[in-house]
Write a protein that holds these residues in place. Structure first.
Motif, PDB file in Angstrom:
ATOM      1  N   ASP A 405       0.862  -1.171   0.000  1.00 39.47           N
ATOM      2  CA  ASP A 405       0.000   0.000   0.000  1.00 39.47           C
ATOM      3  C   ASP A 405       0.900   1.223   0.000  1.00 39.47           C
ATOM      4  O   ASP A 405       2.094   1.124  -0.329  1.00 39.47           O
ATOM      5  N   ASP A 406       0.368   2.374   0.373  1.00 33.03           N
ATOM      6  CA  ASP A 406       1.175   3.591   0.348  1.00 33.03           C
ATOM      7  C   ASP A 406       2.277   3.575   1.394  1.00 33.03           C
ATOM      8  O   ASP A 406       3.265   4.303   1.263  1.00 33.03           O
ATOM      9  N   ARG A 407       2.143   2.741   2.424  1.00 36.04           N
ATOM     10  CA  ARG A 407       3.085   2.770   3.544  1.00 36.04           C
ATOM     11  C   ARG A 407       4.098   1.636   3.519  1.00 36.04           C
ATOM     12  O   ARG A 407       5.286   1.847   3.718  1.00 36.04           O
ATOM     13  N   TYR A 408       3.616   0.406   3.283  1.00 39.06           N
ATOM     14  CA  TYR A 408       4.450  -0.767   3.471  1.00 39.06           C
ATOM     15  C   TYR A 408       4.409  -1.682   2.245  1.00 39.06           C
ATOM     16  O   TYR A 408       3.447  -1.686   1.475  1.00 39.06           O
ATOM     17  N   LEU A 409       5.450  -2.481   2.126  1.00 41.60           N
ATOM     18  CA  LEU A 409       5.502  -3.632   1.248  1.00 41.60           C
ATOM     19  C   LEU A 409       5.651  -4.860   2.136  1.00 41.60           C
ATOM     20  O   LEU A 409       6.546  -4.896   3.003  1.00 41.60           O
ATOM     21  N   VAL A 410       4.772  -5.847   1.948  1.00 39.40           N
ATOM     22  CA  VAL A 410       4.795  -7.056   2.757  1.00 39.40           C
ATOM     23  C   VAL A 410       5.030  -8.241   1.832  1.00 39.40           C
ATOM     24  O   VAL A 410       4.360  -8.372   0.797  1.00 39.40           O
ATOM     25  N   THR A 411       5.978  -9.104   2.200  1.00 43.13           N
ATOM     26  CA  THR A 411       6.297 -10.284   1.412  1.00 43.13           C
ATOM     27  C   THR A 411       6.238 -11.520   2.299  1.00 43.13           C
ATOM     28  O   THR A 411       6.481 -11.449   3.501  1.00 43.13           O
ATOM     29  N   CYS A 412       5.884 -12.652   1.687  1.00 40.68           N
ATOM     30  CA  CYS A 412       5.901 -13.925   2.400  1.00 40.68           C
ATOM     31  C   CYS A 412       6.627 -14.948   1.547  1.00 40.68           C
ATOM     32  O   CYS A 412       6.707 -14.809   0.324  1.00 40.68           O
ATOM     33  N   SER A 413       7.122 -15.990   2.196  1.00 39.16           N
ATOM     34  CA  SER A 413       8.073 -16.849   1.513  1.00 39.16           C
ATOM     35  C   SER A 413       7.924 -18.310   1.907  1.00 39.16           C
ATOM     36  O   SER A 413       7.250 -18.659   2.888  1.00 39.16           O
ATOM     37  N   LYS A 414       8.590 -19.119   1.130  1.00 44.24           N
ATOM     38  CA  LYS A 414       8.703 -20.535   1.437  1.00 44.24           C
ATOM     39  C   LYS A 414       9.548 -20.770   2.680  1.00 44.24           C
ATOM     40  O   LYS A 414       9.491 -21.845   3.272  1.00 44.24           O
ATOM     41  N   MET A 490      -1.072 -14.235   1.367  1.00 45.16           N
ATOM     42  CA  MET A 490      -1.275 -13.205   2.380  1.00 45.16           C
ATOM     43  C   MET A 490      -2.125 -12.095   1.791  1.00 45.16           C
ATOM     44  O   MET A 490      -2.310 -11.985   0.573  1.00 45.16           O
ATOM     45  N   GLN A 491      -2.688 -11.277   2.692  1.00 42.73           N
ATOM     46  CA  GLN A 491      -3.514 -10.137   2.297  1.00 42.73           C
ATOM     47  C   GLN A 491      -3.227  -8.997   3.265  1.00 42.73           C
ATOM     48  O   GLN A 491      -3.135  -9.206   4.482  1.00 42.73           O
ATOM     49  N   LEU A 492      -3.085  -7.797   2.729  1.00 42.69           N
ATOM     50  CA  LEU A 492      -2.823  -6.597   3.523  1.00 42.69           C
ATOM     51  C   LEU A 492      -4.021  -5.672   3.435  1.00 42.69           C
ATOM     52  O   LEU A 492      -4.477  -5.341   2.341  1.00 42.69           O
ATOM     53  N   LEU A 493      -4.545  -5.267   4.601  1.00 41.92           N
ATOM     54  CA  LEU A 493      -5.661  -4.334   4.643  1.00 41.92           C
ATOM     55  C   LEU A 493      -5.547  -3.502   5.909  1.00 41.92           C
ATOM     56  O   LEU A 493      -5.657  -4.036   7.017  1.00 41.92           O
ATOM     57  N   GLY A 494      -5.314  -2.205   5.733  1.00 41.46           N
ATOM     58  CA  GLY A 494      -5.163  -1.334   6.894  1.00 41.46           C
ATOM     59  C   GLY A 494      -3.927  -1.703   7.686  1.00 41.46           C
ATOM     60  O   GLY A 494      -2.823  -1.811   7.145  1.00 41.46           O
ATOM     61  N   ASP A 495      -4.108  -1.906   8.967  1.00 48.29           N
ATOM     62  CA  ASP A 495      -2.999  -2.275   9.849  1.00 48.29           C
ATOM     63  C   ASP A 495      -2.939  -3.769  10.111  1.00 48.29           C
ATOM     64  O   ASP A 495      -2.242  -4.210  11.031  1.00 48.29           O
ATOM     65  N   GLU A 496      -3.646  -4.567   9.332  1.00 45.88           N
ATOM     66  CA  GLU A 496      -3.680  -6.004   9.554  1.00 45.88           C
ATOM     67  C   GLU A 496      -3.154  -6.746   8.329  1.00 45.88           C
ATOM     68  O   GLU A 496      -3.429  -6.374   7.188  1.00 45.88           O
ATOM     69  N   VAL A 497      -2.408  -7.805   8.612  1.00 49.02           N
ATOM     70  CA  VAL A 497      -1.900  -8.707   7.584  1.00 49.02           C
ATOM     71  C   VAL A 497      -2.445 -10.095   7.897  1.00 49.02           C
ATOM     72  O   VAL A 497      -2.277 -10.592   9.010  1.00 49.02           O
ATOM     73  N   VAL A 498      -3.112 -10.707   6.926  1.00 49.09           N
ATOM     74  CA  VAL A 498      -3.649 -12.056   7.077  1.00 49.09           C
ATOM     75  C   VAL A 498      -2.791 -12.994   6.241  1.00 49.09           C
ATOM     76  O   VAL A 498      -2.582 -12.751   5.050  1.00 49.09           O
ATOM     77  N   THR A 499      -2.277 -14.056   6.872  1.00 48.09           N
ATOM     78  CA  THR A 499      -1.400 -15.001   6.195  1.00 48.09           C
ATOM     79  C   THR A 499      -2.010 -16.395   6.227  1.00 48.09           C
ATOM     80  O   THR A 499      -2.699 -16.768   7.180  1.00 48.09           O
ATOM     81  N   ALA A 500      -1.742 -17.177   5.187  1.00 44.43           N
ATOM     82  CA  ALA A 500      -2.214 -18.557   5.081  1.00 44.43           C
ATOM     83  C   ALA A 500      -1.019 -19.441   4.758  1.00 44.43           C
ATOM     84  O   ALA A 500      -0.180 -19.094   3.918  1.00 44.43           O
ATOM     85  N   SER A 501      -0.961 -20.597   5.399  1.00 44.37           N
ATOM     86  CA  SER A 501       0.230 -21.417   5.323  1.00 44.37           C
ATOM     87  C   SER A 501      -0.118 -22.873   5.075  1.00 44.37           C
ATOM     88  O   SER A 501      -1.274 -23.307   5.232  1.00 44.37           O
ATOM     89  N   GLY A 502       0.904 -23.627   4.689  1.00 44.87           N
ATOM     90  CA  GLY A 502       0.756 -25.059   4.540  1.00 44.87           C
ATOM     91  C   GLY A 502       0.583 -25.783   5.852  1.00 44.87           C
ATOM     92  O   GLY A 502       0.316 -26.987   5.852  1.00 44.87           O
ATOM     93  N   ASP A 503       0.726 -25.090   6.984  1.00 46.25           N
ATOM     94  CA  ASP A 503       0.499 -25.725   8.296  1.00 46.25           C
ATOM     95  C   ASP A 503      -0.976 -25.745   8.681  1.00 46.25           C
ATOM     96  O   ASP A 503      -1.307 -26.013   9.829  1.00 46.25           O
TER      97      ASP A 503
END
Length: 860
Positions: A405-414, A490-503
Motif C-alpha cells: 500500500d502507500d506505507r508498506y511492502l509485505v512479502t511472504c516466503s517458502k 497473504m492479504q494486507l488491509l489497513g494495519d492487519e496482515v492475514v497469512t495462510a500457510s501449509g500448516d
C-alpha cells in the motif's frame, strides 16, 4: 322562512333553519365565528389548499360563515340541488383540485426520495406511470444513485467526475439568448384541462420543484397540463404514445428495453451522469453473470501468438485496461486489455520463475513489484518498464506472495516468514515507524529504535546529532515468524496482515508491531490462498474446500465443497451496502436465537456431524440457517458470511475448473456455473478464425475422434486395430523434450502437490510453495486437436500433415489446465494457468450500452 319588520331599520330576510339531522353530520346549534385557540384547528385544509381558491369566487356573507360546518354543508347541498346538470358538472370540475391531493407534489423532494428509496425498482417503474410529477420524482438521478449504492455495487466516482467534466458544454452568450425561457419537456403530449389558478402557479414557481432540474428536464414553466392532478394509468399509456423520442423514458427490465442516454443535459449546459441508466446497465450486467452469458477472449490476441509467454503463467493482476502477468519463463509482461496485445517489451530481470506481483498504474504510484523463485523482489516503473530498484535476497527461499500500500511492502516466503518493508522514507517520529513488541514472533533489525526504552529528550537529541537517521525507502522493518510451514498467501488491509500457510492455519498480524492477533483453524490440509475484506476471511485449501471465517470472532461460517483438487485461488465479493455492520450483527443474532429455540424444543442440533449423519441428516455448511447446520456460535456475521443477493465467489483449482458461487433463495452458497480454461481458450481462438478455418478445425476434430474410437476397438485376434492416419499437432520428440524440461526445473518441488503419505500434514508446507509441479504435458507445446481441446493455431492449419502417425503410447496428451490465478471485477473473469495463454470471460457480451457504462463500474 319568515320576514319580520324591524322598526327604524331596513327590511332584511331572517333565515331560520329547521333542526334537521343528516347522515354524517351531527345536529348542532349555531356557533360563534370566534373559537378559543386550543392548539389545533378543525379546518383540514392546508395553507396551499386555501391559496388554490380563485380570486373570482363570490365572497360569502358573514352570517353564512358564522354557521356551523354541518349547517353550511346542508346549505351547500341545498344550493347544488337547485342547479341544472351542466352547472353541477362545472362545479364538480372546479372541486376536483381540492378533492384530489397528490402527495408527491405536496411533500418536499427530500421526503419523497426517502419514501421511494424503500421500494424495489419494478414497483418504482410502475408508480412512475401515475403522472408527470410522479415520473419526475421517481426518475430523479439522486434517487437511483441511492438505489445503486444500496444494492452493494461499487462505482468509480473519480471516473464519473472526469467523464462529466470532459462532456460539459460551455454555454456562450449567443446560445444563452437563443435558448427559450422554459424548456417544454412535455411538448407534443396531449393537453389536459387547465385547473391550476395563477396564484398557485406563482407560489409553486417561487418554492421551486428542483427535481426536474436535477434530472436535466429543464425549468418548469406554467403547468398547463395540470401535473398536480393524478391521471389514470390507461390515460398515461395512451398519451405517451405520441411523446417524442427525446423525452427521458423510465428504464424497464421488461422486453423490449427502453433506450436511455448515459448523460443528462442540464439547462445551463453542464452534463450529469444518468444514474437511472447506470442502474439499468448494472442490473443487466449482473443478470448476465447469473445466467452465464459471456464471450471469451485470450491474451495475446490469437493473431499474435508470438507475444505469448513461453511457459505457464503463475501470477496476474488487472485494473482498468491494464493487465500484468508473471510467468515461469522469468518475465513480466504488461498487456492492453482493449487490444489484447503487449503494451511494450517483456520485462526481464528475474533469474527464475515470477511467482507473484502487484502493480498500481496511477500517476502517483506508477509501479510494478514482482517476486520470484530467485528470492528477490524487483520494482519496475509501470509506464516505461524500467527497473528502478531490486531487493536481492529478500528471503532465504522463494518469494511466494507480496502486497503493498502507500506505507508498506509485505512479502511472504517458502522460508516460513513474513517481512515488512517501508515504501517511504521513515523517521522515528513518523506514525508508520515500527513499534517493537517483545515476546511475540517478530524480530527487528538492529537499526530499529525501541521507542519504549528511550526518553523523548534523548530521542530528540539523538536525531539532532545524527545518531538516529531516517530509514530509506524499501528498508527492512521487521520479520514475522509464526507459521510452521511455507507462507503461501497473504492479504494486507489497513494495519492487519492475514497469512495462510501449509500448516493449515490462518494468522492475523498487526503490521505496526508484528504481534499475532488471532489464529484461525478449520482446514484439514495446507492452505493455498486467502482473501480479507475487513469482515470476512476467505481461504482455499488442499482439502478441496473454500471456507469463510468471521474476522472478529474467528468462527467458521461456511464451507464450500465443489472442487475435487487443490483450490489454488479464490476471490469473493459480498456486495455489502453502506453501514452493513449492524445489519449483519442482528442477522447473526437471529440465527443464534433460532438455534437456542430449536435446542429447547428438543431438536438434535448440538450433535456432531457423524451423529447427525447416523440420524439421516447431512449437514449443509455452505451458509444454511437450519439450526442443525450451525457449526459455530458467537460470530458477528450470519452463516454464509452475509452480503447482498448479488454476492459471488470465484475459485480456481487444480481440477482445471473455475467455479462461480452464487447465493440461493435460502442464502446458502451454490455453484452457479463451472468454467474451464481449455474451453475458454478454444472459444477465443475459434472466434478469430475464418469460416474455412473453423470448418477445418471441426473436420480434424471429428477425424481424430473417429481414429481414437477405432484404435480402442479389439480385432478378431484380441489386439487393437491398426493405426489409421490422423493429424498430429506436434512430433513426439518435441513433446518428450518439453516433458523433460518440466521435470528438470531450476528448483524442482520437494514432493507432490497433493501429498497423502504424511498424515500429519507437515509435507503440505509446499502445496503451492513455488508454483512448480510436474505436469503430464508440456506447458507451451501446441495443443492437439480433439473434440474437447483447444483448436490448433491458424498457422498449423495452413499446412497440416495428415500422414503423421503416432503409436497409441506416443500420442501427445493435452496439456494440463491447472488454474493458478483468477481475478474478476464487475465485468469479467481472467484466468492464468499452466497454459501460457491467459484467457478471460467477458459478461458484457459486446453489448454497446453495457460497454459504455462499464468504465464506471467496480466490483462488489
Amino acid at each position: 322562512m319568515e320576514t319580520d319588520p324591524v322598526p327604524g331599520s331596513p327590511t332584511r330576510p331572517n333565515l331560520r333553519l329547521q333542526a334537521t339531522t343528516f347522515p354524517g353530520y351531527p345536529a348542532s346549534s349555531l356557533s360563534p365565528s370566534f373559537k378559543l385557540d386550543e392548539g389545533y384547528s378543525d379546518d383540514t385544509r392546508s395553507q396551499p389548499d386555501k391559496e388554490l381558491m380563485p380570486e373570482n369566487v363570490m365572497m360569502l356573507p358573514d352570517w353564512v360563515l358564522s354557521q356551523s360546518e354541518s349547517d353550511r354543508a346542508e346549505l351547500a347541498y341545498s344550493l347544488l340541488r337547485s342547479l341544472s346538470t351542466p352547472a353541477l358538472v362545472a362545479v364538480v370540475d372546479r372541486l376536483n383540485p381540492l378533492l384530489h391531493m397528490d402527495p408527491v407534489v405536496k411533500l418536499p423532494p427530500e421526503l419523497t426520495s426517502e419514501i421511494f428509496s424503500y421500494l424495489d425498482p419494478r414497483t418504482l417503474l410502475t408508480a412512475s406511470l401515475a403522472s408527470r410529477s410522479w415520473r419526475a420524482r421517481i426518475l430523479d438521478s439522486g434517487l437511483w444513485r441511492l438505489l445503486y449504492i444500496n444494492e452493494g455495487w461499487k462505482v468509480d466516482m473519480r471516473a464519473i467526475r472526469n467523464f462529466e467534466q470532459e462532456h460539459a458544454e460551455a454555454i456562450s452568450p449567443l446560445t444563452r439568448r437563443a435558448r427559450p425561457q422554459y424548456s417544454e419537456t412535455d411538448l407534443g403530449e396531449p393537453k389536459l384541462k387547465k385547473r391550476v389558478p395563477p396564484t398557485w402557479l406563482a407560489s409553486r414557481s417561487n418554492g421551486g420543484d428542483i427535481t426536474a432540474e436535477a434530472n436535466g428536464l429543464g425549468s418548469l414553466g406554467p403547468d398547463n397540463e395540470g401535473d398536480h392532478h393524478m391521471t389514470d394509468a390507461n390515460e398515461r399509456r395512451n398519451s405517451t404514445s405520441t411523446a417524442p423520442s427525446s423525452l427521458p423514458q423510465p428504464p424497464s427490465f421488461l422486453q423490449p428495453p427502453v433506450k436511455s442516454s448515459l448523460l443528462i443535459q442540464c439547462p445551463n449546459g453542464t452534463v450529469k451522469v444518468n444514474w437511472v441508466h447506470l442502474y439499468k446497465q448494472r442490473r443487466r450486467l449482473e443478470a448476465n453473470w447469473h445466467q452465464g452469458r459471456f464471450t471469451n477472449f485470450q491474451l495475446p490476441h490469437p493473431s499474435h501468438p508470438e507475444e505469448a509467454h513461453s511457459e505457464c503463467v503463475y501470477a496476474i493482476q488487472f485494473e482498468g485496461k491494464w493487465l500484468v502477468s508473471g510467468s515461469r519463463d522469468r518475465t513480466v509482461r504488461v498487456w492492453d486489455l482493449e487490444t489484447k496485445r503487449l503494451w511494450y517489451r517483456q520485462l526481464v530481470g528475474h533469474t527464475k520463475s515470477v511467482l507473484c506481483l502487484q502493480f498500481d498504474p496511477s500517476p502517483e504510484q506508477d509501479i510494478i513489484i514482482s517476486g520470484s523463485s530467485d528470492r528477490s523482489v524487483i520494482l519496475w516503473k509501470f509506464s516505461t518498464g524500467k527497473k528502478i530498484h531490486q531487493i536481492t535476497n529478500a528471503h532465504a527461499d522463494s518469494v511466494l506472495n507480496l502486497k503493498f500500500d502507500d506505507r508498506y511492502l509485505v512479502t511472504c516466503s517458502k522460508d516460513r516468514t513474513v517481512k515488512i518493508w517501508s515504501r517511504q522514507e521513515l523517521s522515528v517520529m513518523d506514525e508508520d515507524y515500527p513499534r517493537i513488541c517483545k515476546g511475540g514472533g517478530a524480530s527487528y533489525p538492529s537499526y530499529i529504535v525501541d521507542l519504549n526504552e528511550i526518553a523523548p529528550n534523548m530521542l530528540e537529541a539523538s536525531i539532532a546529532n545524527g545518531h538516529i537517521k531516517s530509514l530509506k525507502p524499501y528498508t527492512h522493518l521487521m520479520t514475522v515468524a509464526g507459521h510452521g510451514a511455507a507462507v503461501n498467501a497473504m492479504q494486507l488491509l489497513g494495519d492487519e496482515v492475514v497469512t495462510a500457510s501449509g500448516d493449515r492455519m490462518i494468522k492475523v498480524w498487526n503490521i505496526r508491531n508484528g504481534a499475532c492477533m488471532k489464529t484461525l483453524m478449520g482446514h484439514e490440509k495446507g492452505i493455498a490462498c486467502v482473501q480479507f475484506d475487513s469482515r470476512r476471511i476467505i481461504s482455499g485449501s488442499n482439502d478441496n474446500t473454500v471456507r469463510i471465517y468471521d474476522h472478529v470472532s474467528g468462527a467458521e461460517v461456511a464451507c464450500l465443497r465443489g472442487h475435487n483438487n487443490l483450490v489454488r485461488t479464490v476471490q469473493a465479493g459480498f456486495g455489502d451496502p453502506p453501514g452493513a455492520d449492524e445489519a449483519l450483527r442482528l442477522e447473526a443474532q437471529e440465527v443464534e436465537n433460532d438455534f437456542w429455540k430449536a435446542q429447547q424444543a428438543g431438536v438434535p442440533v448440538d450433535l456432531g456431524p457423524r451423529a447427525l449423519r447416523r440420524a439421516g441428516h447431512y449437514s449443509n455448511t455452505a451458509g444454511s440457517r437450519d439450526p442443525r447446520n450451525i457449526s459455530a456460535l458467537g460470530a458477528k456475521i450470519p452463516p454464509g458470511g452475509g452480503g447482498s443477493s448479488w454476492a459471488r465467489i470465484v475459485s480456481g483449482s487444480y481440477d482445471e475448473s473455475i467455479l462461480i458461487w452464487h447465493k440461493d433463495r435460502d442464502g446458502a452458497w451454490s455453484i452457479g456455473h463451472r468454467l474451464r480454461q481449455a474451453d475458454a481458450a478454444a472459444n477465443a481462438a475459434r472466434a478469430n478464425l475464418s469460416e474455412a478455418a473453423r470448418a477445418a478445425v471441426s473436420a480434424q476434430a471429428q477425424q481424430l475422434q473417429a481414429a481414437q474410437t477405432l484404435l480402442a476397438l479389439p480385432t478378431g485376434n484380441g489386439t487393437a486395430a491398426a493405426a489409421v492416419p490422423v493429424p498430429a499437432p506436434a512430433p513426439a520428440q518435441a513433446v518428450e523434450e518439453m516433458q523433460d524440461q518440466e521435470t528438470n526445473d531450476e528448483s524442482p518441488p520437494s514432493h507432490n502437490a497433493n501429498p497423502t503419505s504424511d498424515p500429519t500434514g507437515a509435507q503440505e508446507t509446499t502445496v503451492v510453495h513455488d508454483g512448480h509441479h510436474p505436469q503430464p504435458g508440456p506447458a507451451n507445446a501446441p495443443n492437439p486437436v480433439a473434440a474437447n481441446a483447444n483448436p490448433p493455431n491458424p498457422q498449423q492449419l495452413a499446412a497440416p500433415n495428415p500422414q503423421t502417425v503416432l503409436p497409441p503410447h506416443r500420442q501427445a496428451q493435452p496439456p494440463s489446465s491447472r488454474v493458478f490465478k483468477v481475478q474478476f471485477d464487475s465485468r469479467k473473469i481472467i484466468c492464468a494457468s499452466v497454459d501460457p495463454r491467459i484467457v478471460g470471460w467477458d459478461f458484457a457480451c459486446e453489448d454497446e450500452e453495457i460497454l459504455e457504462a462499464c468504465p464506471f463500474f467496480q466490483g462488489l
